[in-house]
Scaffold this active site. Sequence first.
Site, short mmCIF file in Angstrom:
data_model
loop_
_atom_site.label_atom_id
_atom_site.label_comp_id
_atom_site.label_asym_id
_atom_site.label_seq_id
_atom_site.Cartn_x
_atom_site.Cartn_y
_atom_site.Cartn_z
N ALA A 78 4.95 3.17 6.92
CA ALA A 78 3.74 3.39 6.13
C ALA A 78 3.75 4.74 5.42
O ALA A 78 2.76 5.13 4.83
CB ALA A 78 2.51 3.29 7.04
N CYS A 79 4.88 5.45 5.45
CA CYS A 79 4.95 6.80 4.89
C CYS A 79 6.04 6.90 3.83
O CYS A 79 7.21 6.61 4.09
CB CYS A 79 5.23 7.80 6.02
SG CYS A 79 5.62 9.46 5.45
N GLY A 80 5.66 7.35 2.65
CA GLY A 80 6.61 7.51 1.56
C GLY A 80 7.70 8.51 1.85
O GLY A 80 8.86 8.33 1.48
N HIS A 83 10.28 6.84 3.93
CA HIS A 83 11.13 5.96 3.12
C HIS A 83 12.23 6.77 2.45
O HIS A 83 13.39 6.33 2.41
CB HIS A 83 10.31 5.25 2.05
CG HIS A 83 9.48 4.13 2.59
ND1 HIS A 83 8.55 3.48 1.83
CD2 HIS A 83 9.44 3.55 3.81
CE1 HIS A 83 7.96 2.55 2.56
NE2 HIS A 83 8.48 2.58 3.76
#
Length: 159
Positions: A78-80, A83
């Site tokens: 859920a975290c850019g 990623h």
Amino acid sequence: RGELLPHRKRTVTSTLIHQAHCEMGRLLDGEWITADLGTDAQGRFVRRATTFRGKISADGSSGFPAVAGRYHLYISNACGWSHRCLIIRRLKGLEDAISVSFVQPFMGMENGWTLAEGADAVNGKTKLWEVYVAAQSDYTGRASVPVLWDKETKTIVSN
């Protein structure tokens, strides 16, 4: 990240994002608390500087030498920023050199980021904040992802 430009009106979505940034738990002297993280006079979330700012170096002069198998990533889908870490790990061919644990996709107020039972093969933790306390018992701040953990020195390299 919780801030709005002065000329923009607050929408329902921006209000929820703002609340999510401000209404989350944190560590205070190594103890998990669910009190407000703190806002400025206008009610905006205030991001504090990170404590763990180490770097891996080829020659080890940073205190964190580039050694396969030594490091572990704590990541959230859920975290850019997480990623980006996974993309670089893949592009650099480091999948076998740096292990990964995935936190659950929802960060709750009560415990922050959590890990499924058995998901943390390195430290055996079920809450990410426990990893921060393992690195520094009196840590004060957010327990955020991504986290790069040094298995040898048992500390956080960078978050």
